[in-house]
Structure formats: C-alpha cells, structure tokens
Design a protein around this motif. Sequence first.
Motif, PDB file in Angstrom:
ATOM      1  N   PRO A 152     -33.510  29.920  -6.021  1.00  0.00           N
ATOM      2  CA  PRO A 152     -32.275  29.573  -5.434  1.00  0.00           C
ATOM      3  C   PRO A 152     -32.303  30.510  -4.412  1.00  0.00           C
ATOM      4  O   PRO A 152     -31.359  30.129  -3.212  1.00  0.00           O
ATOM      5  CB  PRO A 152     -30.811  30.242  -6.317  1.00  0.00           C
ATOM      6  N   GLU A 153     -33.651  31.483  -4.706  1.00  0.00           N
ATOM      7  CA  GLU A 153     -33.174  32.214  -2.817  1.00  0.00           C
ATOM      8  C   GLU A 153     -33.316  31.254  -1.728  1.00  0.00           C
ATOM      9  O   GLU A 153     -33.097  31.787  -0.501  1.00  0.00           O
ATOM     10  CB  GLU A 153     -34.296  33.623  -3.180  1.00  0.00           C
ATOM     11  N   SER A 193     -45.063  40.373  -2.257  1.00  0.00           N
ATOM     12  CA  SER A 193     -45.515  38.894  -2.202  1.00  0.00           C
ATOM     13  C   SER A 193     -46.286  38.639  -2.315  1.00  0.00           C
ATOM     14  O   SER A 193     -47.620  38.099  -2.506  1.00  0.00           O
ATOM     15  CB  SER A 193     -44.430  38.049  -1.995  1.00  0.00           C
ATOM     16  N   ASP A 201     -42.294  29.842  -8.130  1.00  0.00           N
ATOM     17  CA  ASP A 201     -41.356  31.389  -9.169  1.00  0.00           C
ATOM     18  C   ASP A 201     -40.994  30.671  -9.526  1.00  0.00           C
ATOM     19  O   ASP A 201     -39.881  31.042  -8.342  1.00  0.00           O
ATOM     20  CB  ASP A 201     -41.679  32.116  -8.541  1.00  0.00           C
ATOM     21  N   ARG A 202     -39.966  29.670 -10.566  1.00  0.00           N
ATOM     22  CA  ARG A 202     -38.549  29.320 -10.506  1.00  0.00           C
ATOM     23  C   ARG A 202     -37.480  30.077 -10.920  1.00  0.00           C
ATOM     24  O   ARG A 202     -36.283  29.573  -9.886  1.00  0.00           O
ATOM     25  CB  ARG A 202     -38.716  27.502 -11.794  1.00  0.00           C
ATOM     26  N   LYS A 203     -37.529  30.759 -11.082  1.00  0.00           N
ATOM     27  CA  LYS A 203     -35.780  32.322 -11.137  1.00  0.00           C
ATOM     28  C   LYS A 203     -35.785  31.892  -9.496  1.00  0.00           C
ATOM     29  O   LYS A 203     -34.992  32.549  -9.578  1.00  0.00           O
ATOM     30  CB  LYS A 203     -37.087  33.791 -11.594  1.00  0.00           C
ATOM     31  N   ARG A 204     -37.072  32.126  -8.908  1.00  0.00           N
ATOM     32  CA  ARG A 204     -36.611  33.187  -7.133  1.00  0.00           C
ATOM     33  C   ARG A 204     -35.960  31.521  -6.674  1.00  0.00           C
ATOM     34  O   ARG A 204     -35.530  31.249  -4.640  1.00  0.00           O
ATOM     35  CB  ARG A 204     -37.703  33.581  -6.852  1.00  0.00           C
TER      36      ARG A 204
END
Length: 258
Positions: A89-90, A6, A84-87
């Motif tokens: 939840p992390e 990242s 990075d909305r997909k991430r």
Amino acid sequence: MTTTESTKTTGATVAPARIALSGVHKRFGALEVLKGVDIGVEPGEVVVLIGASGSGKSTLLRIMCDLERADSGEVWVNGVPLHDRKRAPEIFGHVGMVFQQFNLFPHKTALGNVTLALLKVRKLTRAEAEERGRAALARVGLADKATAYPAQLSGGQQQRVAIARALAMDPAIMFFDEPTSALDPELVGEVTGVMRALAEDGMTMVVVTHEMRFAKDTADRAVFMDGGVVLEQGPPEQVFGNPAEARTQQFLHRVLDT
Ligand SMILES: Nc1ncnc2c1ncn2[C@@H]1O[C@H](COP(=O)(O)OP(=O)(O)OP(=O)(O)O)[C@@H](O)[C@H]1O
Ligand SMILES: [Mg+2]
C-alpha cells in the motif's frame, strides 16, 4: 523502515532509485514474456520504452506499477520492495498511471474524475479534494473544463484529465503506456506537450511510446526491448541515431517508415 534500511537488508543499490528491477521473469502459461530484465530509473529521469508489439513493454510497465506480479526477480518502487505485500500500500501513493484508454467515468465531470480517489482513497474533505483537483487540471491546461463531462471533451482533453487524475495523487513517479496511441494525430501534441512540461518540472517518468520525436527531445534514456529482454539502452540520440544492435535498427526502420 527507511529506504536505507531496506537497502541494507538486500544489498541492492535502490536508495536513490525510484525503481529498480533485477532479474525479472514473467510468463503467461507457456509463453515466457520477460526473460530476466534488469533496469533502474533514477529520480527525475525520463525513460522511454520502445520495442516491437509483444516484446513485453506493457507487461514490464504493469509489473513496475504492481498491476502484475513478477514470477521471479526483485522490484523496488521508491524504496519499497514489492515482494513485501504488507508494504505494497505504501507504493500506491507514489505511482501515477496513464494508459492508452483514458478510463474516465462518463457520468462524472472532469473535476469529479480527478477528485474521486482523493475523496475515496485519500479521504480528503470535498473542499481539499476540489482544491487539489483544480490545481491538477490547471497543470494540464484544463482549468476551464472542470465542469465538462468526458463526452464534451476531445480525446486529447480526456487524456489530459486522466493525467490530471494521476497528478492529483502527488505521485513520485508516473507511468505512461502508449498515452497518445488512441488519439487523432492532431491531438497528440497537446498530450506530449503536457508530458514534456512534467518532465521539465522534474517528474520521474517511464513512458512506452512510439512518438519518436517526444522520445528524442524529452527522454533521458531510451530502452529497446526485444523478445522479453532489454537489448539495448542509452541516450535517445544514440539509440535512435546510431543503434548498436541490428534488431534495434530493423525496428527503427519499421516505425520511422510508417
Ligand atoms: N494477461 C495475459 N495473459 C496472457 N498473455 C499475455 C497477457 N498479457 C500479455 N500477454 C502476452 O505477452 C506478450 C507481451 O505482451 P505485452 O503486452 O507486454 O507486449 P507489448 O510490448 O506491450 O506489445 P504492444 O506494443 O502490442 O502493446 C504478448 O505475446 C501478449 O500476448
Ligand atoms: Mg503494450
């Protein structure tokens, strides 16, 4: 993707940082609340945010824990970019939040409040959740209050349950927004005592507070916000004892006088 990868993709130096913000702007309608905030928090660091009412402390904290989104700028939490909305939840597993209002469910016991997310979000078995919940309650000195309902607890005890609820999720960082402001003065010490113990255990913490004693004896860094920017920051003894900016001096005179 790892933190290192990242880091490479953006060139930002976020790898060891728990949080990194750069150029964060936020407006509510015509009101520009954050006007370009850059700030990093390192693992194990305790940072207190101080500043006048309306200076943007809560907004900044809410952006750091993804309750509010920045209009522009970058926010990284534990190596995860919030854009990075997909991430996104992390990061939920990485952050714990404690607010002025304890927001406990009145119909659930202390243990019931602490285990709720472990059961519903983490999907632990009841036995696992209760073991972790009891350990978290013990950590805030409330092992003997597991079966008490919020109405049977003092304000300080309720706030410690709220801290235990956050701790049970095993966060890498904890955010506190004026955690003692709703408490009677004689109950403040038990909550700041728990927070001090967390800091001594190496928890990374960002704390909005007017408790100058806590800030002085526990924080590694004090950050003074003024009008939506970080005006001054440094070791608490420097920021409180010998502030560089006139605005910081004025603010400290006001809070220390009241
Ligand atoms: N959801 C919102 N909608 C509109 N305006 C908002 C919203 N949240 C905050 N504001 C405004 O943004 C400004 C900064 O608010 P913020 O809560 O971040 O300040 P603060 O430094 O935490 O103040 P306090 O010490 O009073 O808690 C204020 O003028 C506030 O009214
Ligand atoms: Mg606030």
